[in-house]
Enzyme design. Structure first.
Site, PDB file in Angstrom:
ATOM      1  N   CYS A 142       0.816  -1.209   0.000  1.00 43.93           N
ATOM      2  CA  CYS A 142       0.000   0.000   0.000  1.00 43.93           C
ATOM      3  C   CYS A 142       0.858   1.270   0.000  1.00 43.93           C
ATOM      4  O   CYS A 142       1.513   1.571  -0.987  1.00 43.93           O
ATOM      5  CB  CYS A 142      -0.970  -0.049   1.180  1.00 43.93           C
ATOM      6  N   HIS A 143       0.924   2.010   1.101  1.00 45.28           N
ATOM      7  CA  HIS A 143       1.786   3.185   1.177  1.00 45.28           C
ATOM      8  C   HIS A 143       3.176   2.836   1.711  1.00 45.28           C
ATOM      9  O   HIS A 143       4.043   3.713   1.812  1.00 45.28           O
ATOM     10  CB  HIS A 143       1.146   4.252   2.069  1.00 45.28           C
ATOM     11  N   GLU A 174      -6.325   7.375  -3.774  1.00 45.64           N
ATOM     12  CA  GLU A 174      -6.241   8.603  -2.984  1.00 45.64           C
ATOM     13  C   GLU A 174      -7.468   9.484  -3.246  1.00 45.64           C
ATOM     14  O   GLU A 174      -7.992  10.135  -2.334  1.00 45.64           O
ATOM     15  CB  GLU A 174      -4.966   9.380  -3.334  1.00 45.64           C
TER      16      GLU A 174
END
Length: 242
Positions: A142-143, A174
């Site tokens: 993910c991030h 996002e």
């Protein structure tokens, strides 16, 4: 499996816990993005530790809501005696205190918080670089790939993802979270921009919340919470093939 690598994994946790979401809700660790890798790695016989840059963490508000936290995951969250809960709540390590030479796998869990602290999380980056230099596996979901530009190969002095194909949370995602303008205002880079800036190639799924993970060399990345388990499974297969 190389003799020099121990069947031991370090899951990185973001230590940022700021209010960035509409309504003033906080980001932090996206709960299942650490829980699912913990379960996969533990089931595969790895000893697993959790560490953040500061030795502290908070939880991402969205990660504790439906549909992201339900079923067996919610049961773990509600059980303070579960081994993962114990690790997270009372045994979370500070990155600078980690004995990095003990690990064969580094897995960066995430949450939007990772965009804020992973780029400067030098303790975690050093631990990951040591694992990399010894021939281990470095992964993120993910991030989590926000940490990878700062993980440097000692032979080249460049990011370990330069020239590699990786994935991570999409710009579409996002926008679904209505958070892109806030990220821009705070001066943090979305994943696609962070990784391409250091010469990596970004690969996107068809849809923002598809289960999508990829392996490129000894780097494993997953795109979103739905991909945390498959990314960890890739880590196990890769480690066992080294």
């Amino acid at each position: 499996m190389p003799k020099k690598l121990t069947r031991k994994a370090l899951i990185a946790i973001s230590s940022f816990n700021g209010a960035i979401y509409p309504g003033g809700h906080k980001t932090g660790l996206f709960y299942t993005e650490a829980l699912h890798p913990y379960e996969v790695l533990s089931d595969a016989g790895f000893e697993v530790d959790l560490a953040s840059e500061t030795g502290t963490c908070g939880l991402d508000y969205n990660s504790l809501q439906l549909p992201f936290l339900a079923g067996s995951d919610k049961a773990v969250y509600d059980n303070p005696k579960h081994p993962f809960q114990v690790k997270l709540n009372s045994q979370l390590k500070k990155a600078s205190d980690v004995k990095k030479e003990e690990y064969g796998v580094f897995f960066a869990s995430a949450g939007h918080a990772a965009l804020y602290d992973y780029p400067t999380a030098t303790g975690l980056q050093v631990a990951a670089a040591d694992i990399w230099d010894r021939g281990g596996v470095v992964a993120a979901v993910c991030h989590g790939p926000a940490i990878m530009p700062g993980i440097l190969d000692s032979k080249t002095g460049k990011s370990i993802i330069e020239g590699k194909t990786v994935t991570g949370f999409t710009i579409e995602g996002e926008m679904i979270f209505a958070i892109l303008d806030k990220l821009r205002a705070d001066g943090v880079l979305p994943i696609v921009e962070a990784v391409t800036k250091v010469g990596a190639y970004y690969s996107s799924p068809m849809n923002a919340f598809d289960d999508y993970s990829i392996t490129c060399g000894r780097v494993v990345t997953g795109v979103n919470p739905q991909s945390a388990r498959s990314a960890a499974e890739r880590c196990v297969r890769l480690f066992d093939a080294l």
